[in-house]
Motif scaffolding. Structure first.
Motif, PDB file in Angstrom:
ATOM      1  N   LEU A 169      51.917   6.500  36.024  1.00  0.00           N
ATOM      2  CA  LEU A 169      52.341   5.698  34.258  1.00  0.00           C
ATOM      3  C   LEU A 169      50.785   5.343  34.291  1.00  0.00           C
ATOM      4  N   LEU A 170      50.760   5.195  33.004  1.00  0.00           N
ATOM      5  CA  LEU A 170      50.164   4.982  32.067  1.00  0.00           C
ATOM      6  C   LEU A 170      50.239   3.897  31.766  1.00  0.00           C
ATOM      7  N   PHE A 171      49.309   2.298  30.924  1.00  0.00           N
ATOM      8  CA  PHE A 171      50.146   1.594  30.825  1.00  0.00           C
ATOM      9  C   PHE A 171      49.073   1.320  29.851  1.00  0.00           C
ATOM     10  N   LEU A 172      48.610   1.222  28.657  1.00  0.00           N
ATOM     11  CA  LEU A 172      48.193   1.334  27.170  1.00  0.00           C
ATOM     12  C   LEU A 172      48.254  -0.500  26.586  1.00  0.00           C
ATOM     13  N   SER A 173      47.464  -1.017  26.334  1.00  0.00           N
ATOM     14  CA  SER A 173      48.066  -2.399  25.475  1.00  0.00           C
ATOM     15  C   SER A 173      46.593  -2.736  24.920  1.00  0.00           C
ATOM     16  N   ALA A 174      46.450  -3.910  24.117  1.00  0.00           N
ATOM     17  CA  ALA A 174      45.495  -4.144  22.859  1.00  0.00           C
ATOM     18  C   ALA A 174      46.415  -5.868  22.478  1.00  0.00           C
ATOM     19  N   GLY A 175      45.274  -6.444  23.717  1.00  0.00           N
ATOM     20  CA  GLY A 175      45.804  -7.769  22.143  1.00  0.00           C
ATOM     21  C   GLY A 175      47.395  -8.531  23.196  1.00  0.00           C
ATOM     22  N   SER A 176      48.211  -9.341  22.407  1.00  0.00           N
ATOM     23  CA  SER A 176      48.626  -9.312  23.390  1.00  0.00           C
ATOM     24  C   SER A 176      49.867  -8.873  23.338  1.00  0.00           C
ATOM     25  N   GLY A 177      50.185  -7.290  22.819  1.00  0.00           N
ATOM     26  CA  GLY A 177      50.838  -6.358  23.792  1.00  0.00           C
ATOM     27  C   GLY A 177      50.313  -6.539  25.255  1.00  0.00           C
ATOM     28  N   ILE A 178      49.515  -6.739  25.751  1.00  0.00           N
ATOM     29  CA  ILE A 178      49.381  -6.899  26.954  1.00  0.00           C
ATOM     30  C   ILE A 178      50.998  -7.725  27.369  1.00  0.00           C
ATOM     31  N   THR A 179      51.530  -8.888  27.842  1.00  0.00           N
ATOM     32  CA  THR A 179      52.899  -9.221  27.932  1.00  0.00           C
ATOM     33  C   THR A 179      53.979  -8.681  28.391  1.00  0.00           C
ATOM     34  N   PRO A 180      54.176  -7.862  27.827  1.00  0.00           N
ATOM     35  CA  PRO A 180      54.782  -7.062  28.620  1.00  0.00           C
ATOM     36  C   PRO A 180      54.675  -6.004  30.145  1.00  0.00           C
ATOM     37  N   MET A 181      53.612  -5.364  29.486  1.00  0.00           N
ATOM     38  CA  MET A 181      52.732  -4.433  31.048  1.00  0.00           C
ATOM     39  C   MET A 181      51.941  -6.158  32.052  1.00  0.00           C
ATOM     40  N   MET A 182      51.906  -6.861  31.039  1.00  0.00           N
ATOM     41  CA  MET A 182      51.799  -7.792  32.382  1.00  0.00           C
ATOM     42  C   MET A 182      53.186  -7.962  33.496  1.00  0.00           C
ATOM     43  N   SER A 183      54.518  -7.979  32.804  1.00  0.00           N
ATOM     44  CA  SER A 183      55.104  -9.069  33.627  1.00  0.00           C
ATOM     45  C   SER A 183      56.067  -7.253  34.101  1.00  0.00           C
ATOM     46  N   MET A 184      55.826  -5.744  33.976  1.00  0.00           N
ATOM     47  CA  MET A 184      56.247  -5.101  34.320  1.00  0.00           C
ATOM     48  C   MET A 184      54.723  -4.637  36.020  1.00  0.00           C
ATOM     49  N   THR A 185      54.123  -5.567  35.869  1.00  0.00           N
ATOM     50  CA  THR A 185      53.124  -4.928  36.430  1.00  0.00           C
ATOM     51  C   THR A 185      53.579  -5.790  38.048  1.00  0.00           C
ATOM     52  N   ARG A 186      53.913  -7.642  36.942  1.00  0.00           N
ATOM     53  CA  ARG A 186      53.861  -8.755  38.650  1.00  0.00           C
ATOM     54  C   ARG A 186      55.661  -8.518  39.301  1.00  0.00           C
ATOM     55  N   THR A 187      56.036  -7.112  38.638  1.00  0.00           N
ATOM     56  CA  THR A 187      57.698  -6.847  39.266  1.00  0.00           C
ATOM     57  C   THR A 187      57.263  -5.964  40.148  1.00  0.00           C
ATOM     58  N   ALA A 188      56.456  -4.958  39.793  1.00  0.00           N
ATOM     59  CA  ALA A 188      55.666  -4.018  40.583  1.00  0.00           C
ATOM     60  C   ALA A 188      55.976  -4.560  41.869  1.00  0.00           C
ATOM     61  N   PHE A 189      54.266  -5.692  41.733  1.00  0.00           N
ATOM     62  CA  PHE A 189      53.782  -6.033  43.164  1.00  0.00           C
ATOM     63  C   PHE A 189      54.805  -6.680  43.878  1.00  0.00           C
ATOM     64  N   ASP A 190      55.539  -7.336  43.443  1.00  0.00           N
ATOM     65  CA  ASP A 190      56.683  -8.414  43.948  1.00  0.00           C
ATOM     66  C   ASP A 190      57.471  -7.179  44.805  1.00  0.00           C
ATOM     67  N   LEU A 191      57.805  -6.061  43.881  1.00  0.00           N
ATOM     68  CA  LEU A 191      59.113  -5.523  44.668  1.00  0.00           C
ATOM     69  C   LEU A 191      58.331  -4.589  45.979  1.00  0.00           C
ATOM     70  N   GLU A 192      56.809  -4.010  45.689  1.00  0.00           N
ATOM     71  CA  GLU A 192      56.335  -3.155  46.964  1.00  0.00           C
ATOM     72  C   GLU A 192      55.456  -2.597  46.829  1.00  0.00           C
ATOM     73  N   ALA A 193      54.990  -2.702  45.351  1.00  0.00           N
ATOM     74  CA  ALA A 193      53.840  -2.207  44.838  1.00  0.00           C
ATOM     75  C   ALA A 193      54.140  -0.981  43.943  1.00  0.00           C
ATOM     76  N   PRO A 194      52.944  -0.366  43.382  1.00  0.00           N
ATOM     77  CA  PRO A 194      52.766   0.099  41.726  1.00  0.00           C
ATOM     78  C   PRO A 194      52.918   1.340  42.585  1.00  0.00           C
ATOM     79  N   SER A 195      53.662   2.663  42.114  1.00  0.00           N
ATOM     80  CA  SER A 195      53.732   4.120  43.036  1.00  0.00           C
ATOM     81  C   SER A 195      52.088   4.790  42.481  1.00  0.00           C
TER      82      SER A 195
END
Length: 359
Positions: free
Chosen positions: A127-153
């Motif tokens: 995966l590649l997450f690309l964000s700018a400004g406040s567009g970081i918020t959904p990416m942060m939820s996805m990233t935090r969730t990945a680390f809580d589950l096991e870690a990003p692939s």
């Protein structure tokens, strides 16, 4: 343990959007000089079941009340609370009210979650997450969730900001990157000062910059979020590279709700002569073509309908269809049981007969 365990065991019920609507602010965190995170829970213990990247619609007591959709920035793996991260916008009614008035203990009305811009980043895909400004918020939820589950692939997270001091979640992202070799972080900033101790990319995102960040970009699934000019720039770069846009998803955070979907007049709209749309509460009747939404028809009649996304996602404009038939092309802002009860979203409903709506 998954949220379903606690709900099915009777320990803690799930948040039910059909009956639950009140959130209580539990914490306010200052992220940058003009960005705050607001943490909420239900009045009584509830489990929030949502997908990382989804949003909720908030009704704010500004004037006669306004509705705004904010992406959940917290992890879906921590379901007892949700958080939103909001940048203060000069002149913005909603963001300024939140920054100036939201305190621990403040109650607010909210609806959701909804939206389909999501991934948990643990399924083995590159995966590649690309964000700018406040567009970081959904990416942060996805990233935090990945680390809580096991870690990003295999995840590259590239974020752009005006200056290094405007990077939201910078310290937390650095900590996560230090904990996992499968998570790589990159920043690009338009401006920087020597005092910033900046070692990231300078300037706006370019093709050479992107290819340095992700040399194997053709192998990756891309999720992109940010203001419209940023999205347009990314799409232009990807077209130059020859990237397959079937592997690309985006969200326009400036619209407050998510995903670009086709809401232009339809070529197969049928009879363009128009139908009669009766607005029950106001008593007005207006002509509406088969390629015009009921929301636009109501506005043409001078009737104000509260709406946010105008794309069938947030549910803000939900109302009762009293008679007639419509073609509704929604994107998750209404539930099937609500449709069965005769509810529609005027923002994405097109008449196929004369209709009356409860507005």
């Amino acid at each position: 343990m998954p949220a379903e365990y606690f709900a099915e065991s009777g320990l803690v019920p799930l948040w039910d959007p059909d009956s639950d609507s009140t959130l209580v602010c539990r914490q306010v965190r200052q992220e940058t000089h003009d960005v705050k995170t607001f943490v909420f829970s239900a009045i009584e213990p509830r489990i929030f079941k949502f997908l990382p990247g989804q949003f909720m619609t908030f009704t704010l007591p500004v004037g006669s009340d306004i509705s705004r959709c904010y992406t959940i920035s917290s992890s879906a793996g921590r379901p007892y609370r949700i958080s939103i991260t909001v940048k203060r916008v000069p002149g913005g009614q909603a963001s300024n009210w939140l920054h100036d008035n939201m305190r621990p203990g403040t109650q607010i009305q909210a609806y959701g979650p909804a939206g389909s811009f999501t991934t948990d980043a643990t399924d083995g895909a590159k995966l590649l997450f690309l964000s700018a400004g406040s567009g970081i918020t959904p990416m942060m939820s996805m990233t935090r969730t990945a680390f809580d589950l096991e870690a990003p692939s295999d995840l590259i997270f590239a974020h752009g900001a005006r200056t290094p001091r405007d990077i939201i979640f910078r310290r937390e992202l650095a900590l996560l990157a230090s904990q996992s070799p499968t998570f790589r972080l990159a920043y690009f900033c338009e401006d920087s000062e020597p005092s910033d101790d900046w070692v990231g990319f300078n300037g706006r995102l370019t093709r050479p910059m992107l290819q340095l960040i992700a040399p194997d970009i053709e192998e990756r699934r891309i999720f992109c979020c940010g203001p419209v000019p940023f999205l347009q720039s990314v799409q232009s770069i990807l077209n130059e590279i020859g990237f397959s846009m079937t592997q690309y998803s985006q969200e326009e955070f400036e619209l407050s709700t998510n995903l670009t979907m086709d809401v232009t007049p339809r070529e197969d709209a049928g009879d363009e002569g128009g139908f009669r749309v009766t607005l029950g509460k106001s008593g007005k009747t207006v002509a509406c073509s088969a390629s015009t939404t009921l929301l636009d028809a109501a506005r043409d009649a001078g009737v104000r309908i509260q709406s946010a996304c105008q794309r069938g996602m947030c549910g803000t404009c939900k109302t009762k269809l009293l008679s007639g038939k419509v073609d509704m092309v929604h994107a998750g802002g209404i539930r099937q049981r609500e449709i069965d009860q005769g509810m529609i979203l005027p923002c994405c409903s097109y008449p196929v007969s004369d209709v009356e709506i409860d507005i």
